[in-house]
Design a protein around this motif. Structure first.
Motif, mmCIF file in Angstrom:
data_model
loop_
_atom_site.group_PDB
_atom_site.id
_atom_site.type_symbol
_atom_site.label_atom_id
_atom_site.label_comp_id
_atom_site.label_asym_id
_atom_site.label_seq_id
_atom_site.Cartn_x
_atom_site.Cartn_y
_atom_site.Cartn_z
ATOM 1 N N GLN A 145 0.820 -1.214 0.000
ATOM 2 C CA GLN A 145 0.000 0.000 0.000
ATOM 3 C C GLN A 145 0.853 1.262 0.000
ATOM 4 O O GLN A 145 0.338 2.352 -0.197
ATOM 5 N N LEU A 168 -5.490 -3.561 -2.711
ATOM 6 C CA LEU A 168 -5.679 -2.350 -3.514
ATOM 7 C C LEU A 168 -6.908 -2.469 -4.396
ATOM 8 O O LEU A 168 -7.359 -3.574 -4.716
ATOM 9 N N THR A 169 -7.427 -1.344 -4.810
ATOM 10 C CA THR A 169 -8.533 -1.325 -5.761
ATOM 11 C C THR A 169 -7.986 -1.537 -7.164
ATOM 12 O O THR A 169 -6.788 -1.405 -7.416
ATOM 13 N N ASP A 204 -1.838 10.540 -11.506
ATOM 14 C CA ASP A 204 -2.916 9.889 -10.775
ATOM 15 C C ASP A 204 -3.882 9.202 -11.744
ATOM 16 O O ASP A 204 -3.974 9.569 -12.924
ATOM 17 N N TYR A 205 -4.642 8.249 -11.215
ATOM 18 C CA TYR A 205 -5.565 7.483 -12.057
ATOM 19 C C TYR A 205 -6.564 8.389 -12.763
ATOM 20 O O TYR A 205 -6.861 8.201 -13.952
ATOM 21 N N GLU A 253 -3.049 2.346 -11.819
ATOM 22 C CA GLU A 253 -2.193 3.522 -11.630
ATOM 23 C C GLU A 253 -0.742 3.104 -11.394
ATOM 24 O O GLU A 253 0.185 3.672 -11.981
ATOM 25 N N LEU A 254 -0.551 2.078 -10.550
ATOM 26 C CA LEU A 254 0.797 1.571 -10.304
ATOM 27 C C LEU A 254 1.416 1.037 -11.591
ATOM 28 O O LEU A 254 2.575 1.319 -11.905
ATOM 29 N N GLU A 305 -8.412 0.399 -9.650
ATOM 30 C CA GLU A 305 -7.898 1.687 -10.115
ATOM 31 C C GLU A 305 -6.468 1.926 -9.599
ATOM 32 O O GLU A 305 -5.610 2.423 -10.326
ATOM 33 N N GLN A 306 -6.235 1.576 -8.340
ATOM 34 C CA GLN A 306 -4.893 1.741 -7.765
ATOM 35 C C GLN A 306 -3.889 0.832 -8.471
ATOM 36 O O GLN A 306 -2.742 1.226 -8.708
#
Length: 833
Positions: free
Chosen positions: A66, A180-181, A96-97, A187-188, A183-184
């Motif tokens: 995280q 994580l979601t 960011d996403y 993004e990563l 979306e996260q």
């Protein structure tokens, strides 16, 4: 008939018994197979559980997942937030996403993991496909990895293709999905992936290939970048445009099949040509010498992760002033270079074969290709001469621009024979260039006309400091950083010449001299047994002017008077006073040559010393880094000198009274700097511009500027250092390997024009003059004798004095006599002028 019936019955019975036996056998086989299958499943389960139990302890904790930190390069900015430079192996600008366009997400999912939104980190269908490929081919064709599994691999695991790593990848993917979601995770992934040309993440890739933000990409460009993660080299649009198009078009087909785009959008995008070009990371302002200093200092503060931790250094560099420094140095080094003739082409190549082989004369590509190894240096653009007549010459730049220059435009380019000698006048273009010459051209900033230029062999340095804080507002250590990274502002220690004299004169004022003191400007000879000949110092031009007021001597830069001052004060006392301005004592010569500026100083040291004059006598520490922020924008370092009020130099508690050898004078020595003497020396230096060697600065039309020119023997070094209450600027011009700049290339001609053009842009519109301190008195004097003027005396002028040094009324006048021609024998002279 009976026999037939019996046979039939027996046959039926046999078949029945055989069927029953087969069924029984089948049941037994199935039972055994079931046991075996169950055993196999249990075995696999046990193995998988064992491997899982073995591997799980080695997986990163949820907290680490995280709190993933990307490797982000170091970025350096001006005070007003303009990017100067970026340092680090990986170009990355995390986003960011919510900043990622939906088209990009859809393109990526279509290419890499179309069931991303449904699976829980592992796609069983994909793994089964990979297992089938392994079984049929005997080698791993694809890993069946999902985007989540790629995140696990990219952030936490190695890239080796082993089963243990694949198990870790699967387990970690499941753990990531729980932590994580979706979306996260995306993004990563989109910030981490390598996309070729040192670009990591889609934001960096958009800049590298298209020179714009990811939000501004077209659908075709988006699909092109989305095709890179699979194989950044194989599908690179710069190296393999054909394969890149195939990959792009396949992704567009997938996007259409998955209803992310319409058929018409697909067709238009598939028909788009390759528009990718390499775009190096662009700085918004050229301040690379300053950036290199800031990077070096930051490396001392954060040695472990300075290039990967996403740090942002905010310097004190003012972008407007820095641009003015760049322009003024470029312009006047070019002017100096032209004054001394044309050095000739950088190269000459035979282009007749290229010209003869061209089917289309309008195709300039073969010619521009010949310039690919020549880059632009500062404002000078490489160009190839492809045609010359008596009246004109035709050039082509690396960008394919065609330029024609007439003979009249080339008349400056007489052959450089030596520093002080040029060839005959130019009568035709072919006197200057010939076909195949590789030269430099530039566009005039005022007229936009193209002109022939050349790389200057001389160098220059400029540094500008706020004297009230010590902040360095502009710093240019040479003509161009990538042509020569040697920083002459901080590292070039050169003799200061007459630019050092204000500190000699300040020493005189501290010893009891006044601006009206009369000193004899007359020849003097010094004998020394270590010298083969006597030292006979002269003024510039070789003339001597007799008794001269100290003020006049400074603005006319009289060498003999400086020598007599130091001879009268004593060398050590002079050095003790000069040290108050921050000059390192080890670089101050312990002989009379110090009076002529033989001290070796850097431009930064000289500008710092002048700052103490400009601010009224208070010490400063020049600094370049204002503060440093971490990746999240938190200030993690604040320069202790930033925004700190300047403080007076602390005087020693003791005072020493010394008597002169002739019992006619006394002096007071302490470590403080008297603001009254500073005020007087500043006023005297204003006359350098109004009446003396710095008169060219009068074009600024200001009453608040003061300064001093400097030139060393044979015009080896040229200086101008000047200031007002807001800004101190020092300029040096010379060769890296000391040699003459040429006849008449004094500080007022070689360095002062750079200073003037810079200050036009850098000085604020209002004037800022040093305030008069208490203890200053203005008196009318006789300009010839320096004595107080009689009432009604004609030609009398005003002069300023410290209150205790006011000349007495004429009837009581016992002013200091004119110094005699002969002086004390000098100490050992290491360097002569």
């Amino acid at each position: 008939m009976l026999s037939f019936q019996l046979k039939a019955k027996f046959k039926f019975l046999f078949l029945k018994l055989n069927t029953i036996s087969m069924i029984q056998t089948t049941f037994k086989t199935l039972k055994i197979t079931g046991y075996l299958a169950f055993s196999a499943i249990c075995f696999v389960t046990l193995i998988f559980s064992g491997v899982t139990l073995c591997l799980i302890p080695n997986l990163p904790p949820v907290e680490e997942i995280q709190d993933i930190q990307l490797q982000v390069p170091l970025k350096i900015f001006t005070e007003d937030g303009k990017l100067i430079a970026e340092y680090g192996e990986k170009h990355r600008s995390p986003i960011d996403y919510h900043e990622i366009p939906s088209n990009f997400i859809n393109a990526l999912i279509s290419a890499e993991d179309n069931r991303f939104w449904e699976h829980q980190g592992v796609d069983l269908i994909g793994l089964a496909r990979a297992a089938t490929q392994l079984a049929t081919t005997g080698s791993i064709q694809s890993g069946g990895s999902t985007i989540t599994m790629q995140v696990a691999k990219n952030y936490f695991l190695s890239r080796e293709k082993t089963f243990s790593r694949k198990f870790n990848e699967i387990l970690l993917a499941l753990q990531i999905e729980r932590s994580l979601t979706k979306e996260q995770i995306l993004e990563l992934y989109l910030n981490k992936i390598y996309l070729g040309h040192r670009s990591y993440g889609i934001s960096a890739a958009a800049r590298t290939y298209y020179g714009k933000s990811v939000q501004d990409l077209t659908l075709a460009q988006t699909a092109m970048i989305a095709g890179l993660p699979k194989a950044p080299s194989a599908f690179n649009p710069l190296r393999n445009p054909e394969r890149a198009i195939e990959r792009r078009n396949w992704i567009l087909e997938r996007m259409s099949a998955l209803n992310y785009i319409s058929s018409s959008q697909k067709v238009v995008a598939q028909q788009s040509p390759v528009t990718a070009k390499y775009h190096a990371p662009k700085s918004e302002i050229d301040a690379f010498y300053a950036a290199d200093i800031a990077r070096t200092e930051a490396l001392k503060l954060f040695p472990k992760d300075i290039y990967t931790g996403g740090y942002k250094i905010f310097t004190t560099i003012n972008s407007t002033q820095q641009q003015a420094a760049l322009n003024s140095i470029a312009t006047h080094l070019e002017n100096y270079s032209k004054r001394h003739g044309y050095f000739g082409p950088e190269n000459n190549i035979d282009i007749s074969t290229v010209l003869n082989s061209q089917e289309n004369s309008a195709d300039v590509q073969p010619l521009t290709a010949l310039l690919k190894d020549y880059r632009q240096i500062n404002h000078l653009i490489p160009a190839l001469v492809w045609e010359v007549t008596d009246k004109e010459a035709n050039f082509i730049t690396r960008d394919g621009e065609l330029i024609t220059l007439s003979t009249k435009q080339l008349t400056w380019a007489r052959q450089h024979i030596s520093t002080n000698k040029k060839g005959p006048r130019i009568r035709k273009a072919s006197d200057v260039v010939k076909q195949g010459d590789i030269v430099r051209v530039y566009q005039d900033s005022d007229s936009n006309d193209w002109k022939l230029g050349q790389l200057p062999k001389a160098q220059a340095a400029l540094v500008a400091i706020n004297p009230n804080s010590g902040a360095i507002n502009a710093l240019q250590g040479g003509f161009e950083f990538y042509a020569s990274k040697f920083n002459r502002v901080t590292s070039a220690r050169r003799q200061a010449g007459s630019a050092f004299k204000p500190f000699i004169y300040y020493s005189a004022l501290e010893d009891g001299f006044t601006a009206a003191s009369i000193v004899n400007d007359a020849p003097v000879v010094f004998q020394d047994r270590q010298l083969e000949t006597a030292w006979r110092p002269e003024n510039a031009g070789g003339k001597f002017y007799g008794p001269t007021r100290l003020r006049q001597a400074l603005y006319q830069s009289r060498n003999l008077i400086s020598i007599r001052i130091v001879q009268t004060l004593g060398i050590q006392q002079t050095i003790n006073t000069i040290k108050k301005f921050g000059f390192p004592e080890q670089h101050l010569p312990k002989d009379l040559s110090i009076s002529l500026g033989s001290a070796a100083v850097t431009p930064l040291e000289l500008a710092t010393a002048y700052s103490i004059i400009a601010n009224g006598g208070k010490s400063i520490t020049p600094y370049l880094i204002d503060h440093i922020e971490d990746f999240n924008g938190k200030i993690i370092y604040q320069n202790p000198n930033a925004h700190k009020a300047i403080t007076p130099i602390t005087p020693e508690s003791s005072e020493q009274i010394t008597e002169s050898t002739d019992n006619t004078r006394s002096s007071k020595t302490s470590s403080d700097i008297d603001p009254r003497s500073i005020y007087i020396i500043t006023d005297m230096m204003k006359d350098v511009i109004k009446l003396g060697t710095g008169r060219r600065a009068k074009e600024l039309r200001r009453n608040d500027i003061a300064g001093k020119t400097g030139t060393t023997n044979d015009q080896v070094d040229a200086w101008f250092s000047g200031f007002n209450g807001d800004l101190v600027t020092t300029v040096w011009v010379g060769f890296d390997t000391p040699s003459t700049l040429g006849i008449n290339e004094y500080g007022g001609r070689a360095a002062l024009p750079i200073w003037v053009d810079f200050m036009k842009k850098a000085l604020p519109p209002y004037e800022n003059t040093l305030k008069q301190p208490e203890g200053i008195v203005t008196i009318r004097i006789n300009p010839t004798t320096g004595h107080r003027a009689l009432p009604g005396e004609k030609d009398a002028i005003f002069e300023i004095f410290r209150s205790e040094h006011v000349p007495p009324p004429p009837e009581e006048d016992n002013a200091r006599p004119v110094l005699i021609d002969q002086g004390h024998p000098t100490d050992v002279l290491d360097e002569l002028f």
